[in-house]
Motif scaffolding. Structure first.
Motif, PDB file in Angstrom:
ATOM      1  N   THR A   1      17.825 111.906  71.241  1.00 18.49           N
ATOM      2  CA  THR A   1      18.328 113.278  71.236  1.00 18.49           C
ATOM      3  C   THR A   1      18.294 113.786  69.805  1.00 18.49           C
ATOM      4  O   THR A   1      18.729 113.077  68.891  1.00 18.49           O
ATOM      5  CB  THR A   1      19.764 113.337  71.794  1.00 18.49           C
ATOM      6  OG1 THR A   1      19.759 112.785  73.117  1.00 18.49           O
ATOM      7  CG2 THR A   1      20.281 114.763  71.837  1.00 18.49           C
TER       8      THR A   1
ATOM      9  N   TRP B   1      14.282 116.873  78.018  1.00 21.09           N
ATOM     10  CA  TRP B   1      15.265 117.886  78.381  1.00 21.09           C
ATOM     11  C   TRP B   1      15.678 118.672  77.152  1.00 21.09           C
ATOM     12  O   TRP B   1      15.763 118.116  76.060  1.00 21.09           O
ATOM     13  CB  TRP B   1      16.521 117.227  78.963  1.00 21.09           C
ATOM     14  CG  TRP B   1      16.227 116.398  80.152  1.00 21.09           C
ATOM     15  CD1 TRP B   1      16.004 115.043  80.185  1.00 21.09           C
ATOM     16  CD2 TRP B   1      16.085 116.835  81.501  1.00 21.09           C
ATOM     17  NE1 TRP B   1      15.752 114.633  81.467  1.00 21.09           N
ATOM     18  CE2 TRP B   1      15.802 115.720  82.292  1.00 21.09           C
ATOM     19  CE3 TRP B   1      16.197 118.081  82.107  1.00 21.09           C
ATOM     20  CZ2 TRP B   1      15.613 115.796  83.664  1.00 21.09           C
ATOM     21  CZ3 TRP B   1      16.005 118.150  83.479  1.00 21.09           C
ATOM     22  CH2 TRP B   1      15.722 117.025  84.238  1.00 21.09           C
TER      23      TRP B   1
ATOM     24  N   ASN C   1      18.785 121.374  75.928  1.00 24.17           N
ATOM     25  CA  ASN C   1      20.058 122.021  76.222  1.00 24.17           C
ATOM     26  C   ASN C   1      20.033 123.385  75.541  1.00 24.17           C
ATOM     27  O   ASN C   1      20.127 123.473  74.313  1.00 24.17           O
ATOM     28  CB  ASN C   1      21.213 121.156  75.702  1.00 24.17           C
ATOM     29  CG  ASN C   1      22.563 121.745  76.009  1.00 24.17           C
ATOM     30  OD1 ASN C   1      22.753 122.954  76.002  1.00 24.17           O
ATOM     31  ND2 ASN C   1      23.520 120.872  76.247  1.00 24.17           N
TER      32      ASN C   1
ATOM     33  N   THR D   1      23.099 124.206  73.184  1.00 28.75           N
ATOM     34  CA  THR D   1      23.233 123.536  71.889  1.00 28.75           C
ATOM     35  C   THR D   1      21.930 123.507  71.091  1.00 28.75           C
ATOM     36  O   THR D   1      21.949 123.242  69.894  1.00 28.75           O
ATOM     37  CB  THR D   1      23.695 122.083  72.073  1.00 28.75           C
ATOM     38  OG1 THR D   1      22.667 121.355  72.771  1.00 28.75           O
ATOM     39  CG2 THR D   1      25.012 122.010  72.823  1.00 28.75           C
TER      40      THR D   1
END
Length: 110
Positions: free
Chosen positions: A7, A40, A42, A45
């Motif tokens: 991430t 993915w 977000n 954020t």
């Protein structure tokens, strides 16, 4: 089975970033034991997660010890505003079969 989730917060990408990113992805896909991947983002954020699936810790460790992976780890501050890696063991997977998933064919539904 195992997952490695990377991430990160986007920074400023350049041609070197994209070349190294593609090299690492190609290496991962060539390792026996690589099962697939997902990405993915977000929107709230701005963080992005890349999830790689592996049939063993040994397969995952092959990627982690590859020179391209070590190069990216050393250079990440040029392109990213931060990152986190999570290595996890998959205990179970299940679903209704309505969507494709890298692990859908590797474990029976429970």
């Amino acid at each position: 089975m195992f997952t490695s989730t990377f991430t990160f917060a986007k920074g400023d990408y350049d041609a070197d970033f994209f070349a190294l990113d593609e090299r690492i992805a190609a290496v991962a896909r060539s390792i026996p034991g690589y099962l697939g991947e997902e990405a993915w983002e977000n929107a709230a954020t701005g963080l992005i997660s890349n999830v790689y699936y592996w049939d063993s810790m040994e397969a995952l460790q092959q990627l982690m010890s590859h020179p391209a992976h070590r190069e990216a780890k050393q250079a990440q501050a040029k392109w990213l505003r931060g990152y986190q890696v999570v290595i996890a063991e998959v205990v179970r997977t299940y679903g209704d079969g309505g969507i494709a998933h890298p692990l859908a064919e590797t474990t029976p539904a429970h």
